[in-house]
Design a protein around this motif. Structure first.
Motif, PDB file in Angstrom:
ATOM      1  N   GLY A   1     -48.417 -34.659  15.932  1.00 39.50           N
ATOM      2  CA  GLY A   1     -47.796 -35.698  15.141  1.00 39.50           C
ATOM      3  C   GLY A   1     -46.460 -35.289  14.547  1.00 39.50           C
ATOM      4  O   GLY A   1     -45.622 -34.658  15.211  1.00 39.50           O
ATOM      5  N   GLU A   2     -46.252 -35.632  13.286  1.00 36.00           N
ATOM      6  CA  GLU A   2     -44.983 -35.338  12.610  1.00 36.00           C
ATOM      7  C   GLU A   2     -44.725 -33.845  12.502  1.00 36.00           C
ATOM      8  O   GLU A   2     -43.575 -33.399  12.570  1.00 36.00           O
ATOM      9  N   ASN A   3     -45.771 -33.056  12.325  1.00 39.33           N
ATOM     10  CA  ASN A   3     -45.584 -31.600  12.248  1.00 39.33           C
ATOM     11  C   ASN A   3     -45.038 -31.045  13.559  1.00 39.33           C
ATOM     12  O   ASN A   3     -44.139 -30.200  13.562  1.00 39.33           O
ATOM     13  N   ARG A   4     -45.579 -31.525  14.682  1.00 43.39           N
ATOM     14  CA  ARG A   4     -45.072 -31.066  15.972  1.00 43.39           C
ATOM     15  C   ARG A   4     -43.615 -31.462  16.137  1.00 43.39           C
ATOM     16  O   ARG A   4     -42.788 -30.658  16.584  1.00 43.39           O
ATOM     17  N   ARG A   5     -43.299 -32.699  15.786  1.00 43.53           N
ATOM     18  CA  ARG A   5     -41.925 -33.166  15.949  1.00 43.53           C
ATOM     19  C   ARG A   5     -40.952 -32.406  15.047  1.00 43.53           C
ATOM     20  O   ARG A   5     -39.802 -32.194  15.405  1.00 43.53           O
ATOM     21  N   ALA A   6     -41.425 -31.979  13.880  1.00 48.99           N
ATOM     22  CA  ALA A   6     -40.555 -31.245  12.963  1.00 48.99           C
ATOM     23  C   ALA A   6     -40.096 -29.920  13.562  1.00 48.99           C
ATOM     24  O   ALA A   6     -38.991 -29.445  13.256  1.00 48.99           O
ATOM     25  N   LEU A   7     -40.937 -29.307  14.406  1.00 53.92           N
ATOM     26  CA  LEU A   7     -40.608 -28.006  14.995  1.00 53.92           C
ATOM     27  C   LEU A   7     -40.304 -28.089  16.486  1.00 53.92           C
ATOM     28  O   LEU A   7     -40.133 -27.062  17.133  1.00 53.92           O
ATOM     29  N   ALA A   8     -40.230 -29.296  17.038  1.00 55.94           N
ATOM     30  CA  ALA A   8     -39.964 -29.436  18.469  1.00 55.94           C
ATOM     31  C   ALA A   8     -38.625 -28.815  18.832  1.00 55.94           C
ATOM     32  O   ALA A   8     -37.659 -28.845  18.047  1.00 55.94           O
ATOM     33  N   LEU A   9     -38.572 -28.228  20.024  1.00 56.15           N
ATOM     34  CA  LEU A   9     -37.327 -27.648  20.517  1.00 56.15           C
ATOM     35  C   LEU A   9     -36.423 -28.766  21.022  1.00 56.15           C
ATOM     36  O   LEU A   9     -36.823 -29.563  21.870  1.00 56.15           O
ATOM     37  N   THR A  10     -35.238 -28.808  20.512  1.00 59.96           N
ATOM     38  CA  THR A  10     -34.282 -29.853  20.866  1.00 59.96           C
ATOM     39  C   THR A  10     -33.000 -29.218  21.375  1.00 59.96           C
ATOM     40  O   THR A  10     -32.685 -28.065  21.049  1.00 59.96           O
TER      41      THR A  10
ATOM     42  N   PRO B   1     -46.446 -22.874   9.154  1.00 56.51           N
ATOM     43  CA  PRO B   1     -45.940 -22.347  10.421  1.00 56.51           C
ATOM     44  C   PRO B   1     -46.791 -22.805  11.592  1.00 56.51           C
ATOM     45  O   PRO B   1     -47.965 -23.163  11.410  1.00 56.51           O
ATOM     46  N   PRO B   2     -46.237 -22.793  12.794  1.00 56.12           N
ATOM     47  CA  PRO B   2     -47.065 -22.993  13.983  1.00 56.12           C
ATOM     48  C   PRO B   2     -47.934 -21.760  14.219  1.00 56.12           C
ATOM     49  O   PRO B   2     -47.637 -20.667  13.715  1.00 56.12           O
ATOM     50  N   ASN B   3     -48.979 -21.930  14.985  1.00 52.78           N
ATOM     51  CA  ASN B   3     -49.861 -20.803  15.288  1.00 52.78           C
ATOM     52  C   ASN B   3     -49.240 -19.813  16.277  1.00 52.78           C
ATOM     53  O   ASN B   3     -49.705 -18.684  16.389  1.00 52.78           O
ATOM     54  N   ASP B   4     -48.220 -20.250  17.006  1.00 56.42           N
ATOM     55  CA  ASP B   4     -47.612 -19.405  18.034  1.00 56.42           C
ATOM     56  C   ASP B   4     -46.196 -19.920  18.277  1.00 56.42           C
ATOM     57  O   ASP B   4     -45.800 -20.962  17.744  1.00 56.42           O
ATOM     58  N   VAL B   5     -45.447 -19.187  19.099  1.00 57.56           N
ATOM     59  CA  VAL B   5     -44.094 -19.628  19.417  1.00 57.56           C
ATOM     60  C   VAL B   5     -44.159 -20.988  20.107  1.00 57.56           C
ATOM     61  O   VAL B   5     -45.050 -21.257  20.919  1.00 57.56           O
ATOM     62  N   VAL B   6     -43.207 -21.839  19.781  1.00 60.57           N
ATOM     63  CA  VAL B   6     -43.268 -23.234  20.214  1.00 60.57           C
ATOM     64  C   VAL B   6     -43.154 -23.363  21.727  1.00 60.57           C
ATOM     65  O   VAL B   6     -43.849 -24.173  22.350  1.00 60.57           O
TER      66      VAL B   6
ATOM     67  N   VAL C   1     -50.668 -24.638  21.755  1.00 62.54           N
ATOM     68  CA  VAL C   1     -50.610 -23.268  21.247  1.00 62.54           C
ATOM     69  C   VAL C   1     -50.160 -23.240  19.792  1.00 62.54           C
ATOM     70  O   VAL C   1     -50.530 -22.335  19.034  1.00 62.54           O
ATOM     71  N   THR C   2     -49.358 -24.210  19.385  1.00 65.93           N
ATOM     72  CA  THR C   2     -48.845 -24.222  18.020  1.00 65.93           C
ATOM     73  C   THR C   2     -49.863 -24.699  16.997  1.00 65.93           C
ATOM     74  O   THR C   2     -49.708 -24.462  15.796  1.00 65.93           O
ATOM     75  N   GLY C   3     -50.900 -25.432  17.451  1.00 71.56           N
ATOM     76  CA  GLY C   3     -51.844 -26.033  16.523  1.00 71.56           C
ATOM     77  C   GLY C   3     -51.269 -27.208  15.766  1.00 71.56           C
ATOM     78  O   GLY C   3     -51.874 -27.682  14.798  1.00 71.56           O
ATOM     79  N   LEU C   4     -50.114 -27.709  16.190  1.00 76.13           N
ATOM     80  CA  LEU C   4     -49.438 -28.798  15.496  1.00 76.13           C
ATOM     81  C   LEU C   4     -49.499 -30.079  16.320  1.00 76.13           C
ATOM     82  O   LEU C   4     -49.489 -30.031  17.545  1.00 76.13           O
TER      83      LEU C   4
ATOM     84  N   VAL D   1     -45.571 -30.068  24.994  1.00 76.40           N
ATOM     85  CA  VAL D   1     -46.679 -29.380  24.344  1.00 76.40           C
ATOM     86  C   VAL D   1     -47.273 -28.365  25.317  1.00 76.40           C
ATOM     87  O   VAL D   1     -47.784 -28.739  26.373  1.00 76.40           O
ATOM     88  N   VAL D   2     -47.184 -27.091  24.979  1.00 75.01           N
ATOM     89  CA  VAL D   2     -47.794 -26.032  25.782  1.00 75.01           C
ATOM     90  C   VAL D   2     -49.234 -25.854  25.319  1.00 75.01           C
ATOM     91  O   VAL D   2     -49.497 -25.687  24.118  1.00 75.01           O
ATOM     92  N   LYS D   3     -50.181 -25.912  26.247  1.00 76.96           N
ATOM     93  CA  LYS D   3     -51.603 -25.791  25.913  1.00 76.96           C
ATOM     94  C   LYS D   3     -52.039 -24.327  25.916  1.00 76.96           C
ATOM     95  O   LYS D   3     -51.492 -23.490  26.656  1.00 76.96           O
TER      96      LYS D   3
END
Length: 370
Positions: free
Chosen positions: A249-258, A207-212, A244-247, A223-225
């Motif tokens: 690369g690919e992990n960030r892109r997997a959960l990116a808001l689209t 999971p991300p560390n916080d809401v995306v 804020v998510t701690g993500l 990316v929200v800092k």
């Protein structure tokens, strides 16, 4: 549209005016802000929001006498359902519980760090009438944002609630879980999915560390800092420059808001799963009075079809996890990651019209065009 939203707006205005009328000049300077507009510094302040224990802008409980504090809580209640108000009041009280969990020892350079008196109320514009006005209430794990235009409630998002601890022991073996249903229903739903659909719903194994979306003013793929979660000049967290998510690369892109929702669509759920999905929606959309809640929108099967459910992390109870609900004019995000998965964040947003920007722009175009 019924007149229910007018009735809610009237209750809000009566409560806000009673509170403002009780304040002296110094208090009003912090409590009363210019009316909502389509730009400028005042509007930037109205659309700046937080859910951390930072300065949310406005008059704190500490700056008010008990009678004024009571009037402030009447304003808060005017924008919530009974269950929503009870939940908010519980979240405020959890500051005392959290202080004990941390051994009454956390020190961020102010008189009290975990502080149930550090909640802020601010009114924007003159309550009542047809001109736009609004109010915001916030503090640690609470952010309530309301806009009234032409005597109707035009916006109730972003609406953020959190709980730390997410579960606390009560006498007799019971547990205090202010957001428990929002967690349990989602887990029941993800665990009920057949393997093929589950693979589409679970976007990431961690999971991300916080809401995306963090506390962004507008929902977008960025990316929200961590530093953005705190008002400048206030306590800044460790690793302030990290996401804020701690993500990444690919992990960030997997959960990116689209723009196109990810996950399992409601259209592919069976009848029992659709009931779970609608019940899960209600734990967010029932925070506000029924007359201004969009929950009835999902009585339409096509609307429920379009809601996508996505998950990240473990599906086992008690382990870190995240989920989101996304559809037309809907974004819900949940995390329960920290303190051994005992610290929950739960936010409801309208990606197209948070803070009522669309209604506000239409009002100004109709009534204030040069």
């Amino acid at each position: 549209m019924t007149d229910g939203d007018r009735e809610v707006a009237t209750r809000m205005a009566e409560a806000a005016l009673a509170w403002l009328d009780s304040l002296d000049a110094e208090q009003r300077a912090a409590a009363a802000w210019p009316a909502p507009d389509t730009g400028g510094a005042a509007e930037a302040e109205r659309t700046r929001w937080f859910y951390t224990p930072t300065d949310h802008g406005g008059l704190t409980f500490h700056q008010q006498r008990p009678a004024q504090h009571r009037l402030a809580m009447r304003v808060v209640a005017s924008g919530l359902s009974e269950a929503g108000y009870t939940t908010v009041a519980t979240v405020l009280g959890l500051e005392n519980v959290l202080d004990r969990v941390e051994g009454f020892s956390v020190n961020w350079g102010r008189e009290r760090t975990r502080d149930p008196g550090m909640y802020y109320l601010r009114v924007f514009g003159e309550p009542g009438g047809r001109e736009p006005w609004g109010w915001r209430f916030g503090g640690h794990h609470v952010s309530i944002n309301n806009l009234v235009v032409d005597g109707r409630v035009a916006a109730t998002t972003p609406c953020f609630l959190g709980a730390d601890p997410a579960a606390s022991p009560l006498l007799g073996g019971a547990a205090l879980r202010p957001l428990g249903s929002a967690e349990d229903l989602a887990r029941d739903l993800v665990q009920s999915l057949h393997p093929d659909l589950a693979r589409r719903a679970v976007l990431l194994s961690r999971p991300p560390n916080d809401v995306v979306a963090g506390n962004s003013t507008a929902i977008e793929d960025r990316v929200v800092k961590r530093s953005e979660l705190w008002r400048p000049g206030q306590h800044v967290p460790d690793r302030a420059g990290q996401p804020v998510t701690g993500l990444d690369g690919e992990n960030r892109r997997a959960l990116a808001l689209t723009a196109a929702p990810r996950g399992a669509p409601g259209s592919e759920l069976d009848a029992a799963q659709r009931e779970l999905l609608r019940a899960l929606l209600s734990t967010y959309l029932d925070r506000v009075p029924e007359a201004v809640s969009p929950l009835s929108r999902y009585d339409d099967p096509a609307a429920l079809d379009a809601v996508h459910f996505a998950w990240a992390g473990s599906t086992t109870a008690g382990e870190p996890h995240y989920y989101r609900l996304q559809g037309a004019r809907l974004l819900v995000e949940w995390t329960n990651v920290h303190r051994g998965a005992n610290h929950a964040h739960a936010v409801w947003r309208d990606p197209e019209a948070d803070f009522g920007g669309d209604v506000l722009a239409a009002h100004h175009a109709a009534h204030h065009a040069v």
